[in-house]
Design an enzyme around this catalytic site. Structure first.
Site, PDB file in Angstrom:
ATOM      1  N   TYR A 103       0.857  -1.198   0.000  1.00 53.02           N
ATOM      2  CA  TYR A 103       0.000   0.000   0.000  1.00 53.02           C
ATOM      3  C   TYR A 103       0.887   1.240   0.000  1.00 53.02           C
ATOM      4  O   TYR A 103       1.940   1.254   0.656  1.00 53.02           O
ATOM      5  CB  TYR A 103      -0.872   0.045   1.258  1.00 53.02           C
ATOM      6  CG  TYR A 103      -1.997  -0.948   1.268  1.00 53.02           C
ATOM      7  CD1 TYR A 103      -3.261  -0.603   0.787  1.00 53.02           C
ATOM      8  CD2 TYR A 103      -1.813  -2.235   1.761  1.00 53.02           C
ATOM      9  CE1 TYR A 103      -4.302  -1.518   0.790  1.00 53.02           C
ATOM     10  CE2 TYR A 103      -2.852  -3.160   1.777  1.00 53.02           C
ATOM     11  CZ  TYR A 103      -4.083  -2.795   1.289  1.00 53.02           C
ATOM     12  OH  TYR A 103      -5.110  -3.709   1.292  1.00 53.02           O
ATOM     13  N   TYR A 142      -0.222 -10.075   0.576  1.00 52.94           N
ATOM     14  CA  TYR A 142       0.781  -9.476   1.468  1.00 52.94           C
ATOM     15  C   TYR A 142       0.703 -10.094   2.850  1.00 52.94           C
ATOM     16  O   TYR A 142      -0.356 -10.592   3.258  1.00 52.94           O
ATOM     17  CB  TYR A 142       0.625  -7.947   1.521  1.00 52.94           C
ATOM     18  CG  TYR A 142      -0.693  -7.437   2.057  1.00 52.94           C
ATOM     19  CD1 TYR A 142      -0.929  -7.320   3.427  1.00 52.94           C
ATOM     20  CD2 TYR A 142      -1.705  -7.044   1.184  1.00 52.94           C
ATOM     21  CE1 TYR A 142      -2.133  -6.832   3.913  1.00 52.94           C
ATOM     22  CE2 TYR A 142      -2.912  -6.553   1.655  1.00 52.94           C
ATOM     23  CZ  TYR A 142      -3.123  -6.450   3.024  1.00 52.94           C
ATOM     24  OH  TYR A 142      -4.322  -5.976   3.495  1.00 52.94           O
ATOM     25  N   ARG A 150      -2.524 -12.280   3.512  1.00 47.85           N
ATOM     26  CA  ARG A 150      -3.828 -11.883   2.986  1.00 47.85           C
ATOM     27  C   ARG A 150      -3.910 -12.214   1.496  1.00 47.85           C
ATOM     28  O   ARG A 150      -2.980 -11.933   0.743  1.00 47.85           O
ATOM     29  CB  ARG A 150      -4.066 -10.371   3.125  1.00 47.85           C
ATOM     30  CG  ARG A 150      -4.138  -9.793   4.501  1.00 47.85           C
ATOM     31  CD  ARG A 150      -5.401  -9.968   5.314  1.00 47.85           C
ATOM     32  NE  ARG A 150      -6.584 -10.488   4.705  1.00 47.85           N
ATOM     33  CZ  ARG A 150      -7.623  -9.771   4.246  1.00 47.85           C
ATOM     34  NH1 ARG A 150      -7.583  -8.461   4.290  1.00 47.85           N
ATOM     35  NH2 ARG A 150      -8.691 -10.349   3.751  1.00 47.85           N
ATOM     36  N   HIS A 153      -7.024  -8.623  -2.620  1.00 49.49           N
ATOM     37  CA  HIS A 153      -8.360  -8.075  -2.334  1.00 49.49           C
ATOM     38  C   HIS A 153      -8.369  -6.584  -2.605  1.00 49.49           C
ATOM     39  O   HIS A 153      -7.321  -5.927  -2.622  1.00 49.49           O
ATOM     40  CB  HIS A 153      -8.766  -8.354  -0.881  1.00 49.49           C
ATOM     41  CG  HIS A 153      -7.830  -7.745   0.112  1.00 49.49           C
ATOM     42  ND1 HIS A 153      -6.695  -8.364   0.528  1.00 49.49           N
ATOM     43  CD2 HIS A 153      -7.842  -6.525   0.727  1.00 49.49           C
ATOM     44  CE1 HIS A 153      -6.045  -7.593   1.383  1.00 49.49           C
ATOM     45  NE2 HIS A 153      -6.718  -6.457   1.515  1.00 49.49           N
ATOM     46  N   HIS A 155     -10.405  -3.077  -1.185  1.00 47.68           N
ATOM     47  CA  HIS A 155     -11.287  -2.538  -0.151  1.00 47.68           C
ATOM     48  C   HIS A 155     -12.348  -1.642  -0.784  1.00 47.68           C
ATOM     49  O   HIS A 155     -12.041  -0.848  -1.678  1.00 47.68           O
ATOM     50  CB  HIS A 155     -10.471  -1.707   0.851  1.00 47.68           C
ATOM     51  CG  HIS A 155      -9.498  -2.520   1.645  1.00 47.68           C
ATOM     52  ND1 HIS A 155      -9.807  -3.067   2.871  1.00 47.68           N
ATOM     53  CD2 HIS A 155      -8.223  -2.894   1.380  1.00 47.68           C
ATOM     54  CE1 HIS A 155      -8.760  -3.728   3.328  1.00 47.68           C
ATOM     55  NE2 HIS A 155      -7.775  -3.646   2.443  1.00 47.68           N
TER      56      HIS A 155
HETATM   57 FE   LIG Z   1      -5.998  -4.804   2.636  1.00 47.24          FE
END
Ligand SMILES: [Fe+2]
Length: 215
Positions: A103, A142, A150, A153, A155
């Site tokens: 991110y 990640y 995870r 995906h 959000h």
């Molecule tokens: Fe996330």
């Protein structure tokens, strides 16, 4: 908290025309009540730095003409009320990791590289039919904690006056990490299936509809 799903019974009326020797059947299918999309945590990486470019093409950022790294995909769907009606002008706020699973957020501890050409965040509005559409790259997996990666995906935070806001996450079909993800597997199988986007055979887009509860 999800609102209980109530299926309205379809109404079938049989009219008999008298005196002319035939019967007429008319089915009135009422709008079907839909299950509200299961909520999921927004996680720690909602963007905190203002950015002017939040349009529906996340593969190009700002004035750059260099594409973001990764597999380019399109995600599209409808935002509906649990009364089955499409919601126009709903705000669809999306954010995600780049193709490497990083991110653009100062607290993301993942050492994977940033991608300066990836937009990472978009705020869209649904059209008159409740539809939204955006182009992005498939996010990378990640590490979230020891022993927990995870799955890819995106959000979503979706809102519209007159409906309860939903924050959730969209997953991708055929991702092995889906089967062991702690957040996804906290849901029932049926709820999970509503959060896992499938690739449309003809358009190639990933399809993801979102259902909000009417206030
Ligand atoms: Fe996330």
């Amino acid at each position: 908290m999800s609102k209980t799903n109530i299926s309205r019974r379809n109404v079938l009326r049989v009219g008999v025309a008298t005196g002319v020797g035939f019967s007429m059947t008319t089915a009135y299918a009422t709008e079907t009540m839909k299950s509200v999309t299961p909520p999921q945590t927004s996680g720690p990486f909602y963007p905190i730095v203002a950015q002017s470019d939040k349009d529906a093409d996340l593969t190009l950022f700002g004035n750059s003409t260099t594409l973001a790294l990764g597999e380019i995909i399109t995600v599209e769907g409808k935002v509906l009320g649990d009364d089955g009606k499409p919601i126009a002008d709903a705000v669809v706020d999306i954010w995600q990791a780049n193709a490497a699973g990083r991110y653009a957020h100062e607290t993301d501890p993942n050492p994977a590289p940033l991608d300066a050409n990836f937009q990472g965040w978009a705020i869209l509005k649904t059209d008159a039919d409740g539809r939204y559409r955006f182009k992005t790259v498939r996010p990378g997996a990640y590490p979230a904690a020891k022993g927990w990666d995870r799955p890819p995906h995106i959000h979503f935070k979706v809102s519209r006056r007159g409906y309860h806001e939903i924050t959730t996450q969209m997953y991708f079909e055929n991702e092995p990490l889906n089967d062991v993800d702690r957040l996804l597997n906290a849901l029932t199988n049926k709820e999970q299936s509503t959060l896992i986007a499938k690739r449309d055979g003809s358009s190639g887009s990933f399809s993801f509809d979102i259902v909000l509860a009417v206030v």
